[in-house]
Enzyme design. Structure first.
Site, PDB file in Angstrom:
ATOM      1  N   GLU A  20     -37.828  33.890  12.320  1.00  0.00           N
ATOM      2  CA  GLU A  20     -38.658  32.516  12.307  1.00  0.00           C
ATOM      3  C   GLU A  20     -40.138  32.736  11.895  1.00  0.00           C
ATOM      4  OE1 GLU A  20     -38.856  30.330  16.143  1.00  0.00           O
ATOM      5  OE2 GLU A  20     -38.201  28.595  15.032  1.00  0.00           O
ATOM      6  N   LYS A  39     -44.704  20.988  32.006  1.00  0.00           N
ATOM      7  CA  LYS A  39     -45.877  21.700  31.610  1.00  0.00           C
ATOM      8  C   LYS A  39     -46.178  21.631  30.083  1.00  0.00           C
ATOM      9  CE  LYS A  39     -46.422  25.857  30.441  1.00  0.00           C
ATOM     10  NZ  LYS A  39     -47.296  25.704  29.285  1.00  0.00           N
TER      11      LYS A  39
HETATM   12  P1  NAD Z   1     -43.470  29.505  23.224  1.00  0.00           P
HETATM   13  O1  NAD Z   1     -42.029  30.310  23.429  1.00  0.00           O
HETATM   14  O2  NAD Z   1     -44.166  30.731  22.871  1.00  0.00           O
HETATM   15  O3  NAD Z   1     -43.805  28.975  24.057  1.00  0.00           O
HETATM   16  C1  NAD Z   1     -43.234  27.382  24.470  1.00  0.00           C
HETATM   17  C2  NAD Z   1     -43.693  27.064  25.940  1.00  0.00           C
HETATM   18  O4  NAD Z   1     -43.311  28.042  26.917  1.00  0.00           O
HETATM   19  C3  NAD Z   1     -45.189  26.862  26.015  1.00  0.00           C
HETATM   20  O5  NAD Z   1     -45.482  25.764  26.802  1.00  0.00           O
HETATM   21  C4  NAD Z   1     -45.544  28.123  26.699  1.00  0.00           C
HETATM   22  O6  NAD Z   1     -46.942  27.928  27.368  1.00  0.00           O
HETATM   23  C5  NAD Z   1     -44.557  28.499  27.634  1.00  0.00           C
HETATM   24  N1  NAD Z   1     -44.330  29.670  27.911  1.00  0.00           N
HETATM   25  C6  NAD Z   1     -44.666  31.108  27.450  1.00  0.00           C
HETATM   26  N2  NAD Z   1     -44.488  32.022  28.358  1.00  0.00           N
HETATM   27  C7  NAD Z   1     -43.600  31.722  29.364  1.00  0.00           C
HETATM   28  C8  NAD Z   1     -42.945  32.385  30.327  1.00  0.00           C
HETATM   29  N3  NAD Z   1     -42.963  33.729  30.515  1.00  0.00           N
HETATM   30  N4  NAD Z   1     -42.569  31.412  31.169  1.00  0.00           N
HETATM   31  C9  NAD Z   1     -42.462  30.137  31.284  1.00  0.00           C
HETATM   32  N5  NAD Z   1     -42.918  29.568  30.023  1.00  0.00           N
HETATM   33  C10 NAD Z   1     -43.478  30.082  29.044  1.00  0.00           C
HETATM   34  O7  NAD Z   1     -43.240  28.979  21.846  1.00  0.00           O
HETATM   35  P2  NAD Z   1     -44.396  28.082  21.033  1.00  0.00           P
HETATM   36  O8  NAD Z   1     -44.892  29.073  20.101  1.00  0.00           O
HETATM   37  O9  NAD Z   1     -45.168  27.088  21.756  1.00  0.00           O
HETATM   38  O10 NAD Z   1     -43.366  27.095  20.180  1.00  0.00           O
HETATM   39  C11 NAD Z   1     -42.613  27.269  18.863  1.00  0.00           C
HETATM   40  C12 NAD Z   1     -41.257  27.956  19.136  1.00  0.00           C
HETATM   41  O11 NAD Z   1     -40.722  26.703  19.813  1.00  0.00           O
HETATM   42  C13 NAD Z   1     -40.487  28.148  17.976  1.00  0.00           C
HETATM   43  O12 NAD Z   1     -39.406  29.244  18.156  1.00  0.00           O
HETATM   44  C14 NAD Z   1     -39.663  26.912  17.751  1.00  0.00           C
HETATM   45  O13 NAD Z   1     -38.364  27.324  16.813  1.00  0.00           O
HETATM   46  C15 NAD Z   1     -39.346  26.410  19.188  1.00  0.00           C
HETATM   47  N6  NAD Z   1     -38.887  25.298  19.249  1.00  0.00           N
HETATM   48  C16 NAD Z   1     -37.599  24.632  19.399  1.00  0.00           C
HETATM   49  C17 NAD Z   1     -37.316  23.429  19.387  1.00  0.00           C
HETATM   50  C18 NAD Z   1     -35.944  23.191  19.755  1.00  0.00           C
HETATM   51  O14 NAD Z   1     -35.556  21.895  19.922  1.00  0.00           O
HETATM   52  N7  NAD Z   1     -34.948  23.813  19.635  1.00  0.00           N
HETATM   53  C19 NAD Z   1     -38.135  22.454  19.115  1.00  0.00           C
HETATM   54  C20 NAD Z   1     -39.290  22.910  18.961  1.00  0.00           C
HETATM   55  C21 NAD Z   1     -39.811  24.086  19.027  1.00  0.00           C
END
Ligand code: NAD
Length: 483
Positions: free
Chosen positions: A386, A178
């Protein structure tokens, strides 16, 4: 305009369950550049059913010799490279990643990761026989964990996809991925590459969508493992769900990493690498050293060096090859980042470069000026939370113990950088830093080595042989002594 009215499920482009659609916006121009179906839980169910049936096929993908799967992974790498001119502008338009960076990190590196796992599949033992201590024997098998539900963010869509799918496919797993809606258009080009590479039907299924579809996938009864990259808050929810279901889970979460400048650092020689370590992809990178720690004796010099860098980078349309910092992904992110800049000022921080106003001459698009703060307290909001945008702060430290204390003084533990003329000194210091990865005088994720976080930055590791192991179950078969 890129309009897609299908989803890639079971190896085919099939109509979605609902006729509702979602517009995809260019972050540089705010124009609608594409449209995709609004994925529903019915689509997720169809994708999981396809992945389940592909995995359970008694002569299918999961039963193939690893070397046969490796051939498919190599072809997938070739097909991605063949589509670089279609793939990378789409990523750049959607999430604001500068196009030159997209070429490197959204095409060349993903292809390299698939090839790395192809080679690992060829060279790794998936089954071994160990002589027992009382004369018996034990067969140890590394079986594919099953159907893996993957949920990823928008910041590096194809790189993160490769990081998750490379090892899962090498292990013999099948996948339901997804993607985030924000970066979904490129997933259709990836799906074409998957078809062209001859990946068997149902082995990879794409259902780009929002949080509700992600939550449905994570909790689905036919999923065997979850692999998530995203924020710590959502990761905690997913971890809780997986704990309840006793379902293996890998969580790659947020960060607030420290960049520690030592008293012997050669700043002039480090400027290019400092740019990558603090600002790459417009600050939308989980591992960035967004808190720079400088020895008090060199504090002004570090602030000045970073100020020179931040005020000289070219901010502009992500499709312009000259652009070093593009816009952020969405209006929501823009507002969030501006809110943090305002908070930083309110809490007494000094804006050295940048600020919450639009960069001059950029009237459209979700642009943030690269912003450098000084005089920020280590426990202030912008030093603890962050921001995920081009906002960096510099803080002074008294001695190495003080630097370690500040570096380790957040809930996160994803990454760090150390800047020094003495590599050995940097390696020694890295042992004291609570971070899954540490870069010395540069930071570049390396597919051959494990990647992941400590503390609130996650659980488990991706990449390297460790990433392959995280997609495998161990099974032992006891045999009597050989007669
Ligand atoms: P997010 O957590 O809002 O969303 C990430 C994904 O999860 C999206 O596909 C979203 O649709 C989905 N999602 C949202 N709520 C959900 C739920 N309740 N259950 C299942 N899926 C759900 O994050 P974002 O804003 O898309 O991305 C930024 C974040 O990602 C930052 O915190 C960043 O640090 C992190 N990140 C971490 C890494 C790593 O390798 N550690 C790499 C890239 C980004």
């Amino acid at each position: 305009m890129h309009v897609y009215d299908t989803l890639f499920i079971g190896g085919k482009f099939v109509p979605p369950a609902s006729t509702e659609t979602v517009d995809i916006i260019s972050s540089s121009t705010e124009e609608v550049i594409g449209r995709i179906p609004a994925t529903t839980t019915d689509d997720i169910d169809a994708a999981v059913a396809a992945a389940r049936s592909a995995f359970d096929d008694p002569t299918g993908w999961s039963t193939w010799e690893p070397a046969r799967r490796a051939e498919v992974l190599d072809r997938l790498a070739d097909e991605i490279e063949a589509r670089v001119e279609e793939l990378t502008p789409l990523v750049a338009q959607q999430n604001g990643m500068p196009i030159t960076l997209a070429h490197q990190l959204e095409s060349a590196l993903p292809a390299g990761i698939y090839r790395y796992y192809a080679e690992l599949a060829r060279t790794t033992e998936f089954e071994e026989v160990r002589p027992g201590v009382l004369g018996g024997r034990a067969v140890v098998r590394h079986l594919p964990v099953g159907v893996v539900g993957m949920v990823i963010p928008w910041n590096y869509p194809n790189l993160i996809c490769a990081t998750k799918m490379g090892p899962a496919l090498a292990a013999g797993c099948t996948v339901v991925m997804k993607q985030s809606i924000e970066t979904s258009l490129d997933s259709y080009i990836m799906a074409e590459a998957i078809q062209a590479a001859g990946v068997p039907d149902g082995v990879i299924n794409f259902v780009p969508g929002g949080g509700a579809t992600g939550a449905h996938l994570v909790a689905h009864s036919d999923i065997d493992k979850v692999s998530f990259t995203g924020s710590t808050a959502v990761g905690q929810e997913i971890g809780t769900k997986c704990g309840e279901l006793m379902r293996p889970v890998t969580l790659e979460l947020g960060g607030k990493s420290a960049g520690i400048v030592l008293d012997d650092a050669d700043l002039a020689a480090s400027v290019e690498n400092l740019f990558v370590a603090t600002l790459v992809n417009n600050g939308q990178t989980c591992v960035l050293s967004s808190r720079v720690l400088a020895p008090r004796s060199r504090y002004d010099e570090v602030v000045e060096t970073l100020a020179g860098l931040f005020s000289s980078v070219k901010v502009g349309d992500a499709l312009d090859p000259e652009t070093q910092v593009g816009p952020v992904v969405s209006k929501r992110q823009l507002d969030r980042i501006r809110g943090y800049i305002a908070k930083g000022i309110e809490e007494g921080g000094r804006v050295v470069v940048g600020g919450a106003d639009r960069p001059e001459g950029l009237d459209k698009g979700w642009f943030v000026q690269p912003t450098l703060f000084a005089d920020v307290e280590p426990d202030s909001t912008i030093a603890q939370e962050e921001i995920f945008g081009p906002v960096v702060l510099v803080m002074p430290y008294d001695d190495i113990d003080d630097a370690v204390r500040i570096a380790n003084g957040t809930k996160y533990g994803l990454a760090a950088t150390i800047w020094t003329s003495d590599e050995e000194k940097g390696r020694e210091l890295s042992r004291r830093i609570e971070a899954g990865t540490v870069g010395i005088n540069h930071f570049m994720t390396e597919p051959v080595a494990p990647f992941g976080g400590m503390k609130a930055s996650g659980l488990g590791r991706e990449l390297g042989p460790e990433g392959l192991a995280s997609c495998q179950h161990l099974q032992t078969v006891y045999l009597p002594p050989a007669s």
